[in-house]
Write an enzyme that holds these catalytic residues in place. Structure first.
Site, PDB file in Angstrom:
ATOM      1  N   TYR A   1      -2.058  -0.919  10.449  1.00 41.39           N
ATOM      2  CA  TYR A   1      -2.039  -1.135   8.991  1.00 41.39           C
ATOM      3  C   TYR A   1      -0.705  -0.652   8.406  1.00 41.39           C
ATOM      4  O   TYR A   1      -0.090  -1.345   7.597  1.00 41.39           O
ATOM      5  CB  TYR A   1      -3.219  -0.387   8.362  1.00 41.39           C
ATOM      6  CG  TYR A   1      -3.452  -0.692   6.894  1.00 41.39           C
ATOM      7  CD1 TYR A   1      -3.976  -1.910   6.492  1.00 41.39           C
ATOM      8  CD2 TYR A   1      -3.154   0.249   5.919  1.00 41.39           C
ATOM      9  CE1 TYR A   1      -4.207  -2.179   5.148  1.00 41.39           C
ATOM     10  CE2 TYR A   1      -3.386  -0.013   4.572  1.00 41.39           C
ATOM     11  CZ  TYR A   1      -3.913  -1.230   4.195  1.00 41.39           C
ATOM     12  OH  TYR A   1      -4.135  -1.501   2.853  1.00 41.39           O
TER      13      TYR A   1
ATOM     14  N   SER B   1       0.880  -1.176   0.000  1.00 49.06           N
ATOM     15  CA  SER B   1       0.000   0.000   0.000  1.00 49.06           C
ATOM     16  C   SER B   1       0.913   1.220   0.000  1.00 49.06           C
ATOM     17  O   SER B   1       2.101   1.111   0.322  1.00 49.06           O
ATOM     18  CB  SER B   1      -0.831  -0.024   1.293  1.00 49.06           C
ATOM     19  OG  SER B   1      -1.504   1.198   1.494  1.00 49.06           O
TER      20      SER B   1
HETATM   21  N1  NAD Z   1      -8.502  -0.478  -1.846  1.00 42.46           N
HETATM   22  C1  NAD Z   1      -7.556   0.298  -1.415  1.00 42.46           C
HETATM   23  O1  NAD Z   1      -7.735   1.530  -1.343  1.00 42.46           O
HETATM   24  C2  NAD Z   1      -6.227  -0.287  -1.031  1.00 42.46           C
HETATM   25  C3  NAD Z   1      -5.144   0.582  -0.878  1.00 42.46           C
HETATM   26  C4  NAD Z   1      -3.908   0.051  -0.528  1.00 42.46           C
HETATM   27  C5  NAD Z   1      -3.766  -1.319  -0.352  1.00 42.46           C
HETATM   28  N2  NAD Z   1      -4.831  -2.161  -0.498  1.00 42.46           N
HETATM   29  C6  NAD Z   1      -4.613  -3.590  -0.316  1.00 42.46           C
HETATM   30  O2  NAD Z   1      -5.128  -4.296  -1.420  1.00 42.46           O
HETATM   31  C7  NAD Z   1      -5.337  -5.669  -1.040  1.00 42.46           C
HETATM   32  C8  NAD Z   1      -6.645  -6.158  -1.611  1.00 42.46           C
HETATM   33  O3  NAD Z   1      -7.697  -5.471  -0.958  1.00 42.46           O
HETATM   34  P1  NAD Z   1      -8.920  -4.808  -1.747  1.00 42.46           P
HETATM   35  O4  NAD Z   1      -8.736  -3.340  -1.663  1.00 42.46           O
HETATM   36  O5  NAD Z   1      -9.110  -5.468  -3.046  1.00 42.46           O
HETATM   37  O6  NAD Z   1     -10.095  -5.155  -0.685  1.00 42.46           O
HETATM   38  P2  NAD Z   1     -11.280  -6.227  -0.743  1.00 42.46           P
HETATM   39  O7  NAD Z   1     -11.815  -6.286   0.655  1.00 42.46           O
HETATM   40  O8  NAD Z   1     -12.209  -5.871  -1.849  1.00 42.46           O
HETATM   41  O9  NAD Z   1     -10.557  -7.602  -1.101  1.00 42.46           O
HETATM   42  C9  NAD Z   1      -9.766  -8.294  -0.169  1.00 42.46           C
HETATM   43  C10 NAD Z   1     -10.071  -9.792  -0.256  1.00 42.46           C
HETATM   44  O10 NAD Z   1      -9.227 -10.479   0.698  1.00 42.46           O
HETATM   45  C11 NAD Z   1     -10.019 -11.470   1.326  1.00 42.46           C
HETATM   46  N3  NAD Z   1      -9.447 -11.815   2.639  1.00 42.46           N
HETATM   47  C12 NAD Z   1      -9.512 -11.099   3.788  1.00 42.46           C
HETATM   48  N4  NAD Z   1      -8.922 -11.766   4.792  1.00 42.46           N
HETATM   49  C13 NAD Z   1      -8.462 -12.928   4.259  1.00 42.46           C
HETATM   50  C14 NAD Z   1      -7.764 -14.032   4.806  1.00 42.46           C
HETATM   51  N5  NAD Z   1      -7.435 -14.083   6.114  1.00 42.46           N
HETATM   52  N6  NAD Z   1      -7.438 -15.069   3.991  1.00 42.46           N
HETATM   53  C15 NAD Z   1      -7.794 -15.027   2.680  1.00 42.46           C
HETATM   54  N7  NAD Z   1      -8.458 -14.015   2.108  1.00 42.46           N
HETATM   55  C16 NAD Z   1      -8.788 -12.975   2.896  1.00 42.46           C
HETATM   56  C17 NAD Z   1     -11.403 -10.859   1.435  1.00 42.46           C
HETATM   57  O11 NAD Z   1     -12.411 -11.841   1.615  1.00 42.46           O
HETATM   58  C18 NAD Z   1     -11.521 -10.115   0.110  1.00 42.46           C
HETATM   59  O12 NAD Z   1     -12.118 -10.930  -0.885  1.00 42.46           O
HETATM   60  C19 NAD Z   1      -5.218  -5.699   0.475  1.00 42.46           C
HETATM   61  O13 NAD Z   1      -3.960  -6.239   0.827  1.00 42.46           O
HETATM   62  C20 NAD Z   1      -5.307  -4.241   0.870  1.00 42.46           C
HETATM   63  O14 NAD Z   1      -4.642  -3.967   2.092  1.00 42.46           O
HETATM   64  C21 NAD Z   1      -6.062  -1.652  -0.824  1.00 42.46           C
END
Ligand code: NAD
Length: 301
Positions: free
Chosen positions: A161, A148
């Protein structure tokens, strides 16, 4: 990496957000897709959609924080498709609030998923990929870990985080260097998105009962409201970010950003470090947000 068709992508967090969008691209590129996620209903829907695109899909329900479950994912992948060419260690969860207010359960949950989930993915899949590279000089592989912008700067009121994502950046930079010691056939990249609309602000939906949250503190409620607003307003889509991931894999580019303009805050942090200067006010560019946050935190209970 140049050849994708008929090879295999392993994607964690595949049921939503970046994981689902990269699954869609993998399918369009003719790859087999191992879709791993903790949320069974969302995984069922996502896997059905990707299979309907014509891809061979292995849906796999697991909690990436659990070593044995990621090991079993590795064995299932090997049995069905052989060594993967792409591993996207992407599953992650968010939690905020003032850093001293986080409970042991908050730390265990976020570090377990965001840090140990990635560590297990690296530990399980890299040896398989190295073996495939040794066996076949034409083999190409790539590992992408989702960190991130919070892995490069430290915004206030989201300490657990931040810590978890700095660890993912450290892990992936080291992975990149370590891979280069032993092979030219496997690359690594770190994904550092800024605010992008996905399910991330609703991460608590997948929090296990054993690590249940206490009632949210004031700072946690404020942090959630601010994150909801920032993520909801994001103009870059999860599909755009998935495209950036595949572009970077193809180009062998290490750092993947959704919002390159936001890198100015990374530069400020690095200049603070180099000039032995105290951390710059993170709201210097948008003082109204800092004023609002301080007023909310210092206001009457
Ligand atoms: N969306 C943003 O703004 C953003 C910014 C920076 C980083 N991220 C990172 O992107 C990555 C993906 O997140 P996203 O934004 O697509 O969110 P999201 O919630 O849409 O997708 C995350 C997925 O991970 C799954 N998950 C959660 N805990 C889990 C576990 N213990 N084991 C297996 N699967 C698990 C959830 O069920 C979900 O389907 C994450 O690592 C998040 O920290 C997101």
């Amino acid at each position: 990496m140049k050849h994708f068709a008929k090879t295999t992508a392993v994607i964690t967090g595949a049921a939503s957000g970046f994981g689902l969008e990269t699954s869609r691209i993998a399918a369009r590129r003719g790859m087999n897709v191992v879709m791993a996620d903790v949320q069974q209903d969302a995984l069922d829907r996502a896997a059905a959609e990707i299979a309907a695109m014509g891809a061979s899909v292995l849906p796999y329900r697991l909690d990436v924080s659990k070593a044995a479950e990621v090991e079993a994912l590795g064995a299932a992948t090997m049995a069905r498709f052989g060594a993967p060419s792409i591993v996207f260690n992407n599953a992650g969860v968010g939690a905020g609030g003032l850093i001293w207010e986080n409970t042991v359960a908050d730390w265990d949950w976020v570090i377990g998923v965001n840090v140990m989930g990635v560590a297990h993915g690296i530990r399980v899949f890299t040896p398989m990929m190295l073996a495939a590279a040794t066996k076949d000089p034409a083999y190409e592989g790539h590992i992408v870990n989702t960190a991130s912008m919070a892995g490069l700067i430290n915004a206030p009121n989201m300490g657990v985080y931040n810590v978890s994502k700095h660890a993912v950046v450290a892990m992936t930079e080291t992975l990149y260097q370590d891979l280069h010691l032993v092979t030219e056939q496997i690359g690594a990249s770190v994904l550092c998105p800024f605010f992008v609309p996905t399910g991330i602000t609703e991460s608590q939906r997948n929090r296990p009962q054993a690590l249940a949250a206490d009632a949210p503190t004031k700072s946690q409620l404020i942090g959630k409201a601010m994150n909801d607003r920032a993520v909801g307003r994001g103009k870059v889509s999860a599909a755009d970010v998935a495209g950036f991931v595949f572009d970077a894999i193809e180009a062998g580019r290490f750092y993947i950003y959704s919002h390159p303009k936001s890198l100015s805050s990374v530069q400020t942090r690095l200049e603070d470090i180099m000039q032995i200067r105290n951390p710059t006010d993170p709201f210097a560019g948008k003082p109204e947000i800092g004023v609002e946050l301080k007023a909310a935190l210092r206001g009457a209970q």
